[in-house]
Scaffold this motif. Sequence first.
Motif, PDB file in Angstrom:
ATOM      1  N   ALA A 213      16.985 -28.554   6.197  1.00  0.00           N
ATOM      2  CA  ALA A 213      16.955 -29.307   4.947  1.00  0.00           C
ATOM      3  C   ALA A 213      16.402 -28.447   3.827  1.00  0.00           C
ATOM      4  CB  ALA A 213      16.108 -30.564   5.120  1.00  0.00           C
ATOM      5  N   VAL A 214      16.942 -28.633   2.632  1.00  0.00           N
ATOM      6  CA  VAL A 214      16.472 -27.914   1.454  1.00  0.00           C
ATOM      7  C   VAL A 214      15.734 -28.891   0.548  1.00  0.00           C
ATOM      8  CG1 VAL A 214      18.336 -26.233   1.558  1.00  0.00           C
ATOM      9  CG2 VAL A 214      18.649 -28.301   0.219  1.00  0.00           C
ATOM     10  N   ALA A 215      14.807 -28.351  -0.215  1.00  0.00           N
ATOM     11  CA  ALA A 215      14.003 -29.191  -1.096  1.00  0.00           C
ATOM     12  C   ALA A 215      14.831 -29.652  -2.291  1.00  0.00           C
ATOM     13  CB  ALA A 215      12.776 -28.418  -1.576  1.00  0.00           C
ATOM     14  N   VAL A 216      14.479 -30.804  -2.808  1.00  0.00           N
ATOM     15  CA  VAL A 216      15.120 -31.328  -4.014  1.00  0.00           C
ATOM     16  C   VAL A 216      14.022 -31.705  -4.995  1.00  0.00           C
ATOM     17  CG1 VAL A 216      15.219 -33.651  -3.006  1.00  0.00           C
ATOM     18  CG2 VAL A 216      16.684 -33.081  -4.939  1.00  0.00           C
ATOM     19  N   ARG A 217      14.252 -31.386  -6.269  1.00  0.00           N
ATOM     20  CA  ARG A 217      13.234 -31.659  -7.273  1.00  0.00           C
ATOM     21  C   ARG A 217      13.752 -32.701  -8.265  1.00  0.00           C
ATOM     22  NH1 ARG A 217      10.455 -25.799  -8.776  1.00  0.00           N
ATOM     23  NH2 ARG A 217       9.812 -25.275  -6.634  1.00  0.00           N
ATOM     24  N   LEU A 218      13.104 -33.840  -8.266  1.00  0.00           N
ATOM     25  CA  LEU A 218      13.425 -34.894  -9.219  1.00  0.00           C
ATOM     26  C   LEU A 218      12.352 -34.929 -10.297  1.00  0.00           C
ATOM     27  CD1 LEU A 218      14.435 -37.803  -6.787  1.00  0.00           C
ATOM     28  CD2 LEU A 218      15.865 -35.950  -7.697  1.00  0.00           C
ATOM     29  N   ALA A 416      12.983 -40.300   2.621  1.00  0.00           N
ATOM     30  CA  ALA A 416      12.960 -40.778   1.236  1.00  0.00           C
ATOM     31  C   ALA A 416      11.778 -40.184   0.478  1.00  0.00           C
ATOM     32  CB  ALA A 416      12.901 -42.301   1.211  1.00  0.00           C
ATOM     33  N   LEU A 417      10.616 -40.084   1.136  1.00  0.00           N
ATOM     34  CA  LEU A 417       9.453 -39.477   0.486  1.00  0.00           C
ATOM     35  C   LEU A 417       9.658 -37.993   0.254  1.00  0.00           C
ATOM     36  CD1 LEU A 417       6.632 -40.453  -0.476  1.00  0.00           C
ATOM     37  CD2 LEU A 417       7.971 -42.150   0.740  1.00  0.00           C
ATOM     38  N   GLU A 418      10.322 -37.315   1.180  1.00  0.00           N
ATOM     39  CA  GLU A 418      10.599 -35.894   0.975  1.00  0.00           C
ATOM     40  C   GLU A 418      11.510 -35.691  -0.231  1.00  0.00           C
ATOM     41  OE1 GLU A 418      10.142 -34.373   5.617  1.00  0.00           O
ATOM     42  OE2 GLU A 418      12.134 -34.680   4.742  1.00  0.00           O
ATOM     43  N   PHE A 419      12.462 -36.583  -0.419  1.00  0.00           N
ATOM     44  CA  PHE A 419      13.349 -36.492  -1.582  1.00  0.00           C
ATOM     45  C   PHE A 419      12.581 -36.692  -2.887  1.00  0.00           C
ATOM     46  CE2 PHE A 419      16.818 -38.410   1.323  1.00  0.00           C
ATOM     47  CZ  PHE A 419      17.201 -37.160   1.761  1.00  0.00           C
ATOM     48  N   THR A 420      11.618 -37.603  -2.879  1.00  0.00           N
ATOM     49  CA  THR A 420      11.005 -38.071  -4.127  1.00  0.00           C
ATOM     50  C   THR A 420       9.576 -37.597  -4.332  1.00  0.00           C
ATOM     51  OG1 THR A 420      10.262 -40.123  -3.026  1.00  0.00           O
ATOM     52  CG2 THR A 420      12.434 -40.154  -4.064  1.00  0.00           C
ATOM     53  N   GLN A 421       9.107 -36.652  -3.529  1.00  0.00           N
ATOM     54  CA  GLN A 421       7.685 -36.309  -3.571  1.00  0.00           C
ATOM     55  C   GLN A 421       7.238 -35.782  -4.934  1.00  0.00           C
ATOM     56  OE1 GLN A 421       6.589 -32.847  -1.112  1.00  0.00           O
ATOM     57  NE2 GLN A 421       8.758 -32.628  -0.628  1.00  0.00           N
ATOM     58  N   ALA A 430       1.985 -35.492   0.631  1.00  0.00           N
ATOM     59  CA  ALA A 430       1.791 -34.661   1.828  1.00  0.00           C
ATOM     60  C   ALA A 430       0.910 -35.372   2.851  1.00  0.00           C
ATOM     61  CB  ALA A 430       1.180 -33.322   1.430  1.00  0.00           C
ATOM     62  N   ARG A 431      -0.142 -36.046   2.372  1.00  0.00           N
ATOM     63  CA  ARG A 431      -1.014 -36.774   3.304  1.00  0.00           C
ATOM     64  C   ARG A 431      -0.258 -37.912   3.979  1.00  0.00           C
ATOM     65  NH1 ARG A 431      -4.994 -35.848  -0.846  1.00  0.00           N
ATOM     66  NH2 ARG A 431      -4.508 -37.872  -1.799  1.00  0.00           N
ATOM     67  N   TYR A 432       0.505 -38.630   3.207  1.00  0.00           N
ATOM     68  CA  TYR A 432       1.281 -39.751   3.758  1.00  0.00           C
ATOM     69  C   TYR A 432       2.349 -39.239   4.720  1.00  0.00           C
ATOM     70  CZ  TYR A 432       3.928 -44.173   3.625  1.00  0.00           C
ATOM     71  OH  TYR A 432       4.579 -45.336   3.948  1.00  0.00           O
ATOM     72  N   LEU A 433       2.984 -38.106   4.381  1.00  0.00           N
ATOM     73  CA  LEU A 433       4.024 -37.551   5.239  1.00  0.00           C
ATOM     74  C   LEU A 433       3.454 -37.078   6.579  1.00  0.00           C
ATOM     75  CD1 LEU A 433       6.263 -35.512   2.766  1.00  0.00           C
ATOM     76  CD2 LEU A 433       6.892 -37.566   4.039  1.00  0.00           C
ATOM     77  N   ARG A 434       2.235 -36.567   6.570  1.00  0.00           N
ATOM     78  CA  ARG A 434       1.617 -36.153   7.843  1.00  0.00           C
ATOM     79  C   ARG A 434       1.459 -37.341   8.777  1.00  0.00           C
ATOM     80  NH1 ARG A 434      -1.385 -32.483   4.556  1.00  0.00           N
ATOM     81  NH2 ARG A 434      -3.077 -34.006   4.294  1.00  0.00           N
ATOM     82  N   VAL A 435       1.075 -38.474   8.210  1.00  0.00           N
ATOM     83  CA  VAL A 435       0.937 -39.692   9.016  1.00  0.00           C
ATOM     84  C   VAL A 435       2.299 -40.121   9.566  1.00  0.00           C
ATOM     85  CG1 VAL A 435       0.326 -42.139   8.949  1.00  0.00           C
ATOM     86  CG2 VAL A 435      -1.111 -40.464   7.769  1.00  0.00           C
ATOM     87  N   LEU A 436       3.329 -40.104   8.706  1.00  0.00           N
ATOM     88  CA  LEU A 436       4.669 -40.488   9.138  1.00  0.00           C
ATOM     89  C   LEU A 436       5.207 -39.532  10.194  1.00  0.00           C
ATOM     90  CD1 LEU A 436       6.511 -41.471   5.823  1.00  0.00           C
ATOM     91  CD2 LEU A 436       5.925 -42.987   7.711  1.00  0.00           C
ATOM     92  N   SER A 437       4.974 -38.234   9.993  1.00  0.00           N
ATOM     93  CA  SER A 437       5.481 -37.234  10.934  1.00  0.00           C
ATOM     94  C   SER A 437       4.852 -37.409  12.311  1.00  0.00           C
ATOM     95  CB  SER A 437       5.200 -35.837  10.392  1.00  0.00           C
ATOM     96  OG  SER A 437       5.719 -34.850  11.257  1.00  0.00           O
ATOM     97  N   ALA A 494      -2.948 -45.862   6.191  1.00  0.00           N
ATOM     98  CA  ALA A 494      -2.469 -44.857   5.232  1.00  0.00           C
ATOM     99  C   ALA A 494      -2.381 -45.414   3.825  1.00  0.00           C
ATOM    100  CB  ALA A 494      -1.106 -44.338   5.662  1.00  0.00           C
ATOM    101  N   ARG A 495      -2.744 -44.590   2.859  1.00  0.00           N
ATOM    102  CA  ARG A 495      -2.664 -44.972   1.451  1.00  0.00           C
ATOM    103  C   ARG A 495      -1.316 -44.516   0.902  1.00  0.00           C
ATOM    104  NH1 ARG A 495      -7.899 -43.173  -1.848  1.00  0.00           N
ATOM    105  NH2 ARG A 495      -6.741 -44.432  -3.396  1.00  0.00           N
ATOM    106  N   ARG A 496      -0.626 -45.439   0.274  1.00  0.00           N
ATOM    107  CA  ARG A 496       0.668 -45.118  -0.297  1.00  0.00           C
ATOM    108  C   ARG A 496       0.494 -44.154  -1.465  1.00  0.00           C
ATOM    109  NH1 ARG A 496      -0.295 -50.249   0.448  1.00  0.00           N
ATOM    110  NH2 ARG A 496       1.121 -51.830   1.261  1.00  0.00           N
ATOM    111  N   PRO A 497       1.392 -43.181  -1.612  1.00  0.00           N
ATOM    112  CA  PRO A 497       1.300 -42.275  -2.754  1.00  0.00           C
ATOM    113  C   PRO A 497       1.848 -42.856  -4.041  1.00  0.00           C
ATOM    114  CG  PRO A 497       3.061 -41.575  -1.280  1.00  0.00           C
ATOM    115  CD  PRO A 497       2.358 -42.731  -0.605  1.00  0.00           C
ATOM    116  N   TRP A 498       2.603 -43.937  -3.948  1.00  0.00           N
ATOM    117  CA  TRP A 498       3.150 -44.587  -5.138  1.00  0.00           C
ATOM    118  C   TRP A 498       2.286 -45.804  -5.490  1.00  0.00           C
ATOM    119  CZ3 TRP A 498       5.449 -44.616  -0.337  1.00  0.00           C
ATOM    120  CH2 TRP A 498       5.490 -45.861   0.317  1.00  0.00           C
ATOM    121  N   LYS A 499       2.419 -46.246  -6.713  1.00  0.00           N
ATOM    122  CA  LYS A 499       1.701 -47.454  -7.152  1.00  0.00           C
ATOM    123  C   LYS A 499       2.485 -48.684  -6.685  1.00  0.00           C
ATOM    124  CE  LYS A 499      -0.491 -45.443 -11.215  1.00  0.00           C
ATOM    125  NZ  LYS A 499      -0.651 -45.505 -12.705  1.00  0.00           N
ATOM    126  N   CYS A 500       1.801 -49.594  -6.022  1.00  0.00           N
ATOM    127  CA  CYS A 500       2.462 -50.774  -5.497  1.00  0.00           C
ATOM    128  C   CYS A 500       2.942 -51.668  -6.656  1.00  0.00           C
ATOM    129  CB  CYS A 500       1.528 -51.579  -4.609  1.00  0.00           C
ATOM    130  SG  CYS A 500       0.936 -50.636  -3.188  1.00  0.00           S
TER     131      CYS A 500
END
Length: 501
Positions: A213-218, A416-421, A430-437, A494-500
Amino acid sequence: MTEIELKFQVPAESRAAVAASVAGRAGAGQVQRLQAAYHDTAERALANAGVALRLRREGPRWVQTLKASGGDAMTRLEHNVERPGRAAAAPPLDLALHAGTPAGARLAEVLSGAADPVLACQFRTDIRRLSRRMRTHGAVVELAFDTGRVQADAQAQPLCELEIELLRGTPGALLACARQWVARHGLWLDTRSKAERGDLLTRGLPYTPARKAVAVRLTAGMPAVAAQRAVLQACAQQVLPNASQVASGTFGDEHVHQLRVGLRRLRAAIALFDGATDSDSEATPLAAASAALFRELGAARDQAAIGAPLRAQLEQAISAAGLALVAPSLPQGTGADPARALRSAAAQALLLDLLDSTLPTLAAQDAAEDSSLTALLAVRLERWHRQVKRDVRAFADLDDAARHRLRKRVKRLRYALEFTQALFGRKKVARYLRVLSDLQDRLGALNDVGVAITAFRSAPSADAALAFALGWLVARREALATACAPALDGFARARRPWKCP
């Protein structure tokens, strides 16, 4: 200038028909012999950077051509310069001829970083090209049916491919034309260039490494439709090269694995931007076709990822138990041969549809959005997070099917988080992704044992070794389910990285 084209491999049984179609009813096709020498540094600096430099004899004339990878699978930077010289004597390379062009700038950058920038011929191609220009779908394309070989020292490899180049019109018209040729002649898309194949031959390698997979920057100011296109382009950069390699028939287990990862990421991207739920996650044709190919390749993945490691583990367990048994192998699945699956009409339609989905649209030029991209995606991520959290809390009561569904939901959320990080803060993501991984890995191990249990239970005959394997696997499943507890607890906290919202 840029070159926009697609390349297809031609099955042996279709070559006569393709040649006749390219020639046309009036025999308007032109035949030309093309003899090219491809140059690179000793450490292959150009090939490693996706750059190709060739000097080609085209009938009585010589043409020096520089190509470099473009922004997508259809586009390449290209600069051609006709060189003076006699037909029998090749002129020397002159890199200065490419100065002031985008391709020339790329070449200069690559050579400036090379340990030894001296260029030499690494391999050659000798091609008989049958070509014809035609008008189709409101565009003008050139059909080029190439047969011949690529040669590096004493090693040679045959070539037989059809190139369809867009001369005038839109990329969508090129895709429409390609669909007709694929349907008519059973062609399969190949993103590998002659330069790439020649470089592999020179190095003595069967294939390039599997594409990950390649990174995407939004960015927060992007319209949603432009963001979706960027993510789909990133998915295509993983799917298409692996699909081409698998379709060639010469590939490794990792190519199949990364292709399936790419297809899963593609489905996650479609669902994220379309707002799909579990019940309609295959509602779009592209998502449904991706899911179908993913499942078709599942048996090959199971044999590679589960079969060999499982047999080794069973051998150790049997030895530890002091039994005189031969560890059983994972029963063969009923999935299709991967190469045949990728050459199928359905798979090729999927790949062309994926390319189509990455093309700019008028909507993508419109910067006006009802809500910000960040807020829009946060709503969808929050819904998926809550789905996973409900399953995590009820994990002890979930059956195998529900736990497998949980794993798929975790994967979807992770991709989805990797796409939108870039939208939510990289450190928080990154912290949230470690938990998911961590949760995905543990659920993956649990799922693999479940797949093995199902396979062994469906075996046509049973013996002592099979009974031992099933008993060991059932116990292993329970141990792995218990071992999921820390990862489940980690996600619950885990704490969400986005605002609820």
